[in-house]
Enzyme design. Structure first.
Site, short mmCIF file in Angstrom:
data_model
loop_
_atom_site.label_atom_id
_atom_site.label_comp_id
_atom_site.label_asym_id
_atom_site.label_seq_id
_atom_site.Cartn_x
_atom_site.Cartn_y
_atom_site.Cartn_z
N ASN A 180 -4.65 -7.27 -3.22
CA ASN A 180 -4.49 -5.62 -2.88
C ASN A 180 -3.66 -5.63 -1.38
OD1 ASN A 180 -4.95 -2.82 -2.88
ND2 ASN A 180 -5.95 -3.46 -0.90
N GLU A 181 -2.71 -5.15 -1.48
CA GLU A 181 -2.14 -4.69 0.09
C GLU A 181 -1.99 -6.36 0.67
OE1 GLU A 181 -3.66 -1.24 2.06
OE2 GLU A 181 -2.73 0.04 0.47
N TYR A 247 0.43 7.32 0.33
CA TYR A 247 -0.46 8.40 0.54
C TYR A 247 0.36 9.47 1.21
CZ TYR A 247 -4.51 5.56 -0.70
OH TYR A 247 -5.43 4.71 -1.04
N GLU A 304 -2.45 3.31 -5.87
CA GLU A 304 -2.89 4.12 -5.01
C GLU A 304 -2.01 5.28 -4.39
OE1 GLU A 304 -5.07 2.34 -1.71
OE2 GLU A 304 -5.73 0.40 -2.85
N GLN A 353 -9.40 8.69 -4.49
CA GLN A 353 -10.06 7.88 -5.16
C GLN A 353 -10.98 8.80 -6.19
OE1 GLN A 353 -12.32 4.67 -3.40
NE2 GLN A 353 -10.55 3.72 -2.32
O1 AHR Z 1 -8.08 3.73 -0.80
C1 AHR Z 1 -8.44 3.13 0.34
C2 AHR Z 1 -7.68 2.20 0.91
O2 AHR Z 1 -6.33 2.52 1.04
C3 AHR Z 1 -7.61 0.87 -0.05
O3 AHR Z 1 -8.67 0.06 0.20
C4 AHR Z 1 -6.41 0.30 0.66
O4 AHR Z 1 -5.94 -0.46 -0.41
C5 AHR Z 1 -5.84 1.28 1.03
O5 AHR Z 1 -5.14 1.05 2.47
#
Ligand code: AHR
Length: 500
Positions: A180-181, A247, A304, A353
């Site tokens: 992840n990331e 985001y 995400e 989430q």
């Molecule tokens: O969703 C919160 C965080 O955002 C996650 O853990 C990460 O993958 C992203 O930076």
């Protein structure tokens, strides 16, 4: 919302005679990380809790999620995934190690919620599991063993250990994330270095006992197009999916993101503009993927996405707990429209989430539960799951703030297997209703039903004391004229129509 709201006019053409690709139901997926009160408290209360639960998972939350038809659930992170060691979360709970969650609040995770509990949750809500493997601090051996533990029907020591821990039948695990990331919290890797790591881990991501693994490579951070280019050229032939994280941060400034509930109309507008940037990112990453994969074999997985605001005053800064208003509902609806429209490439998306973290469906406070406006959008939009995309065109005056302009309306449409056409339309403008005429190419409307989500204030939200301030109601402001419908969309609203 008020009857005397100033009204503007707009037109739409729905090409019901030009069906597109399938909107995979996994676009309506979710994400639950060991973060704040997301897993612990939000989902898991333990079997001895006075809060009604089934094997430790709270019943009220499960009932609410079941009603959403959540197709897929990503776990255990997020950044947490690259520090998670699956062996910590199996066997008798009292003997599981207590570990520091160094990413999120520095709290102790007692590992009460592990693989068996996650799979139980997935079975209770009817979602497919999507597990993210630890590449940052883990090894290919650890990932390989986890897959065998979960999916092997053999007489191997790992399969027998699973049986000893209470699960006879192997689980099906289709979706596997490899890190992840990895460009950030997952190991701060370059795309070249991650590609090499991916090759190594992917070699051991084995499909066992009839289970078929779909390998998802860690994708780009927002506009990092070089990441996508390098991965597609280096490991495109070894992946089934490539993720993307983006985001909505209204201020564009991670240090001061802005309040979830206390904002101006300029901040509302900025939130819309930042959300619509998803469209640009999807388009540009898709164009790079097309270069290497013109037949779209490799899926884009937006695993995400969502609003990210400052945490609620007084809450732990590492817990990412935020309220959820009508603004979040609009953001969710716009993103889902974008994913629907790009369903030829995007086959899965997971909002960040599920409970109590970021743009959550559900907020909990001990035994209390609140369903958010974002929950309502997922409820209204579930009609698009596995339906066929129907293209449309919109013509509406822009919604402006200062020098910035965004479209006033945003929409998507689909036809389900029973032949019903669903049209989801967002009015981004908080001050004007829109009188919309929709021309239906290849469809004669006989009947129309719908729902509308709106409220008098931009920041209207549900609280534990007033849980029903914002919820959808029946929509009746329409007229039908065979191949034309006319609808009046209230300001700041989400409307989903079913045309029969
Ligand atoms: O969703 C919160 C965080 O955002 C996650 O853990 C990460 O993958 C992203 O930076």
């Amino acid at each position: 919302m008020a009857d005397d709201e100033p009204t503007i006019t707009a037109q739409m053409t729905v090409h019901a005679d030009q069906p597109g690709a399938t909107i995979h139901k996994e676009i309506y997926g979710q994400f639950a990380e060991h973060l704040g009160r997301g897993v612990y408290e939000g989902l898991w209360v333990g079997p001895d809790s006075p809060i009604p639960n089934t094997r430790g998972i709270r019943n009220d939350v499960v009932a609410a999620l079941k009603s959403l038809s959540v197709p897929v659930l990503r776990w255990p992170g997020g950044c947490f995934a690259d520090e998670y060691h699956w062996r910590d979360g199996i066997g008798p709970r009292a003997q599981r190690p207590r570990r520091l969650n160094s990413h999120w609040g520095g709290v102790i995770d007692d590992n009460a919620f592990g693989t068996h509990e996650f799979m139980d949750l997935c079975e209770q809500i009817g979602a497919q599991p999507y597990v993210c493997a630890n590449v940052g601090t883990g090894t290919p051996q650890e990932m390989k063993d986890w897959i065998e533990y979960m999916t092997s029907d053999s007489d191997s020591a790992l399969a027998n250990e699973r049986r000893k821990n209470g699960r006879d039948k192997p689980w099906k695990l289709k979706f596997l994330g490899i890190g992840n990331e990895s460009w950030g919290c997952g190991g701060d890797m370059t795309p070249e270095y991650y590609s090499d790591n991916y090759r190594r881990f992917h070699t051991f991501a084995k499909s066992l006992s009839g289970n078929r693994i779909t390998s998802i490579a860690c994708g780009a951070n927002g506009a990092d197009f070089n990441w996508t280019d390098v991965l597609m050229s280096h490991i495109g032939n070894r992946m089934n999916g490539l993720s993307l994280h983006y985001y909505t941060v209204p201020s564009g400034n991670w240090a001061h993101k802005g309040s979830a509930t206390d904002f101006t109309e300029a901040q509302w507008h900025a939130t819309m503009a930042q959300t619509l940037h998803m469209e640009v990112l999807v388009g540009q990453h898709s164009a790079i993927m097309d270069k290497y994969d013109p037949n779209k074999r490799i899926a884009m997985i937006v695993d995400e996405w969502g609003d990210w605001f400052d945490v609620e005053p007084g809450s732990n800064g590492g817990f990412l707990y935020q309220q959820n208003t009508l603004r979040d509902a609009i953001v969710a609806a716009i993103n889902l429209n974008i994913f629907n429209q790009h369903c030829d490439r995007i086959t899965m998306a997971c909002i960040a989430q599920m409970v109590n973290v970021l743009q959550a469906m559900i907020l909990t406070d001990k035994q209390k539960i609140v369903l958010t406006p974002t929950y309502d959008v997922f409820q209204m939009y579930k009609v698009h799951q596995d339906a066929t995309l129907i293209p449309l065109e919109l013509s509406a005056p822009p919604y402006k703030s200062g020098d910035s302009a965004v479209p006033t309306l945003h929409a998507s449409a689909s036809r389900d297997s029973a032949g019903r056409l669903h049209l989801s339309i967002v009015n981004l403008d908080p001050d004007h209703s829109v009188q919309l005429t929709a021309y239906l190419d290849g469809l004669q409307a006989k009947n129309l039903i719908g729902q509308v989500l709106t409220a008098p204030a931009m920041n209207a939200h549900n609280t534990f004391d007033n849980p029903d301030a914002v919820h959808p109601t029946a929509f009746s402001d329409f007229q039908i004229k065979a191949d034309q419908i006319s609808v009046k969309l209230p300001s700041k609203s989400v409307v989903v129509l079913e045309i029969q």
